[in-house]
Design a protein around this motif. Structure first.
Motif, PDB file in Angstrom:
ATOM      1  N   ASP A 105      -3.971   2.611   3.153  1.00 57.05           N
ATOM      2  CA  ASP A 105      -3.386   1.478   2.688  1.00 57.05           C
ATOM      3  C   ASP A 105      -1.754   0.874   3.743  1.00 57.05           C
ATOM      4  OD1 ASP A 105      -2.770   2.331   0.435  1.00 57.05           O
ATOM      5  OD2 ASP A 105      -4.104   0.534  -0.346  1.00 57.05           O
TER       6      ASP A 105
ATOM      7  N   GLY B 240       0.400  -1.220  -0.143  1.00 55.71           N
ATOM      8  CA  GLY B 240      -0.340  -0.132   0.229  1.00 55.71           C
ATOM      9  C   GLY B 240       1.197   0.978   0.140  1.00 55.71           C
TER      10      GLY B 240
ATOM     11  N   HIS C 211      -5.750  -5.880   3.648  1.00 51.79           N
ATOM     12  CA  HIS C 211      -7.044  -5.584   3.875  1.00 51.79           C
ATOM     13  C   HIS C 211      -7.921  -5.527   4.752  1.00 51.79           C
ATOM     14  CE1 HIS C 211      -6.092  -6.538  -0.492  1.00 51.79           C
ATOM     15  NE2 HIS C 211      -6.116  -7.277  -0.061  1.00 51.79           N
TER      16      HIS C 211
END
Length: 201
Positions: free
Chosen positions: A121, A115, A175
């Motif tokens: 992220d 990310g 995630h």
């Protein structure tokens, strides 16, 4: 010639093992100190480069951050590429962050694993040296974390959660739904301390 009794052999073996453990502990502490010292040198060099770039852009129009390339800019130092620095005041660390992750690189500094701060992220992994991420498990909810990229953009976060995960639980880290994730292995390496952070700016 008289043979040593089993008790004497056990004592001698115990002494050898104790000395080996002390030697390993001493080596780990030395390695930790070396890593911390090297990281501080790199941080200073990166901060100087950020200041140079910021000063050269001082007369330019204000940046539209929404139009920035989501990929973080990279600066090379001594053959390694860095994307910025991470600062955690509560545990007194200010460290460089390499652009890519590998075990050899972790011995030098924290590394970006996934990310970007520009896509909310960013995942940063580091060794559990005390001078790196060894103390992140002691952070409290609400503690401040800052990530500054090589364009001088400073991102402010607060700690939202601290969890222990299995090393194979990559999905929970990559995630997570949080803006910034920091993690390191626990002593022994069987689990990971994971700190989830969200923007405060």
């Amino acid at each position: 010639m008289r043979k040593a009794s089993p008790g004497v052999i056990c004592v001698l073996l115990g002494v050898v093992l104790l000395l080996a453990a002390l030697g390993l502990y001493g080596y780990n502490r030395w390695e930790d100190a070396q890593a911390g010292a090297e990281a501080q040198t790199v941080v200073q060099d990166l901060q100087e480069k950020v200041v140079e770039q910021t000063q050269s852009a001082a007369s330019a129009p204000a940046i539209d951050y929404s139009s920035l390339d989501p990929e973080l800019p990279v600066v090379e130092l001594d053959g390694y590429e860095y994307v910025g620095t991470v600062s955690i005041p509560a545990i007194g660390i200010d460290l460089p962050v390499m652009s890519e992750w590998s075990y050899p690189k972790l011995k030098i500094s924290p590394c970006r694993q996934f990310g970007s701060s520009r896509t909310d992220d960013l995942v940063i992994a580091a060794h559990n040296y005390e001078s790196h991420f060894g103390k992140i498990g002691t952070l409290a909810l609400g503690d401040e974390v800052r990530f500054t990229d090589m364009d001088g953009i400073e991102n402010h976060y607060t700690v939202s959660a601290i969890e222990v995960h299995d090393p194979t639980d990559v999905e929970a880290v990559e995630h997570s739904g949080h803006d910034l994730v920091l993690y390191t292995c626990t002593y022994g390496g069987k689990t990971r301390i994971v700190v989830f952070c969200d923007r405060s700016d």
